[in-house]
Design an enzyme around this catalytic site. Sequence first.
Site, PDB file in Angstrom:
ATOM      1  N   PRO A 118      -3.430  17.564 -64.725  1.00 28.40           N
ATOM      2  CA  PRO A 118      -4.343  16.411 -64.704  1.00 28.40           C
ATOM      3  C   PRO A 118      -5.772  16.810 -64.352  1.00 28.40           C
ATOM      4  O   PRO A 118      -6.003  17.614 -63.445  1.00 28.40           O
ATOM      5  CB  PRO A 118      -3.742  15.503 -63.628  1.00 28.40           C
ATOM      6  N   CYS A 119      -6.712  16.240 -65.099  1.00 28.53           N
ATOM      7  CA  CYS A 119      -8.103  16.688 -64.985  1.00 28.53           C
ATOM      8  C   CYS A 119      -8.954  15.812 -64.084  1.00 28.53           C
ATOM      9  O   CYS A 119     -10.124  16.107 -63.877  1.00 28.53           O
ATOM     10  CB  CYS A 119      -8.729  16.736 -66.376  1.00 28.53           C
ATOM     11  N   GLN A 120      -8.409  14.712 -63.528  1.00 23.51           N
ATOM     12  CA  GLN A 120      -9.263  13.797 -62.781  1.00 23.51           C
ATOM     13  C   GLN A 120     -10.001  14.488 -61.646  1.00 23.51           C
ATOM     14  O   GLN A 120     -11.156  14.190 -61.367  1.00 23.51           O
ATOM     15  CB  GLN A 120      -8.447  12.621 -62.224  1.00 23.51           C
ATOM     16  N   PHE A 122     -10.982  17.501 -61.543  1.00 24.00           N
ATOM     17  CA  PHE A 122     -11.953  18.454 -62.032  1.00 24.00           C
ATOM     18  C   PHE A 122     -13.176  17.771 -62.638  1.00 24.00           C
ATOM     19  O   PHE A 122     -14.261  18.336 -62.650  1.00 24.00           O
ATOM     20  CB  PHE A 122     -11.321  19.356 -63.104  1.00 24.00           C
TER      21      PHE A 122
END
Length: 496
Positions: A118-120, A122
């Site tokens: 999950p990129c949240q 980053f």
Amino acid sequence: MNVITQSERSRWSSVRQNKLEALRNTGRARTLDLFAGCGGISLGFNKAGFEIKAGIEIDKHAAKTHAMNFHSHLDAEQLEKHSNPHDITKLEPKDIVEELCLKGNVQEAIDVLVGGPPCQAFARVGRSKLREVYDHPEAFKVDPRGNLYLRYLDYVKAFQPLAIMMENVPDVLNYGGHNIAEEVCETLEELGYIAKYTLMNSVYFGVPEMRERMILIAYAEELDVEEVQFPTPTHFFELPRGYHSSRQVALKTINPECVHHRYIELAEPSEDLPLAITAEEALKDLPRIPDDHRCKLKKAPQRFTTLDPYPETELNDYARLMRTQWPNFSNKDSGVYDHLIRFLPRDYPIFSRMAPGDQYPEAHRVAMEMFEEALVAERNKGITINKGSVSYEELKKKIVPPYDPSKFPNKWRKMEPDQPARTLMAHLGKDSYSHIHYDSSQSRTISIREAARLQSFPDGFKFAGSMNPAFKQIGNAVPPLMSYHVAQCIREKLEF
């Protein structure tokens, strides 16, 4: 990570060598997709000839979407198991192998591991919210989601894949001063892999959307790959300045004078290449949604039960790919069932008057002009509405959106027909104002199927859940066409 002994290295090498021989004999690259979402990466790898054995995803709607698209051939009991959400932080690799009936023990079960943690944590756009949650001035550094890439590496160590693909937002290169992609590569090298990473924009690979992503590829030493290669662009486009700026921020941790970093700069697309696919090219063969369409007449639950037939029109290459030419996902229907939009009656007239490329300040100005016109119309009827009165505020509320244009300049955007779309975000699950349809005669935001088209999901790919979850799944996805080009590079090295 614990110190790796020589005996472990020898055992792992033997496992991978046996898998390589089996792969070359059978021609089946068994692939596991971690943090799979609805299946953007899986879809691209499937098109390139990889066998998608399972997708591990915690969101219930995305997990069901992945299962019904890639595992519908299984019996009901097994299909349900694949449809269930799975939390990678609570399940060990052996649990996955047992529950989903993957053949062999853990180290024998799969050949290729793909996925995007999950990129949240980053993405810079989410950091202010994280500060509120954690009441910490630099909360994005301590968000536990930012450590899920370590869990990904645990699965690499357990499954011993021959090839690895990891995807994430560009900010993973500059996360609290750390280059996560570089650190992942270092760890993979300790585990017996050669690993490199780059930044790719989907618009250069036939996707009608500008979407920048970090792509990491790694190969087991047993493959004898001398150098990791990435896809070369297939389309030309001049990216807007904002995309270049974001890329430079992400690349700040990379010292160009240092020869030891694992970052590879992709070649710039040549002007001799075909031009990027535009929004109009991607969407113009889909059914129109005029003012008398059911979606615009009244607010009602949006279900994927009504077929909107394709119009009779000449198809371009992209439309043909989306309708009938994607292997295993040719649309069997004469139209689409998910051509659904948000019910936004206040804003339809504003959408109609906006020019392509207009954002919220322009939309607010248009709305204020419409409000002034409404006041004049009332005066012409002999009705005077004084500023500040209850009637004045009620009329204004019916016409003008309540957001401050100085604080929300990017909240709305009308797409340009002759350009690819801007990045589709997961926030599509909340509203669709970031992608207002370019056709003023339709005066609306994009539909679920149009969002899927912009992300390069073929029409034969179906989404589980209702409208909001479907939009969210699409906004979170890796564009399948971009994934396909990465998969093609990996297949060349695996030689199956």
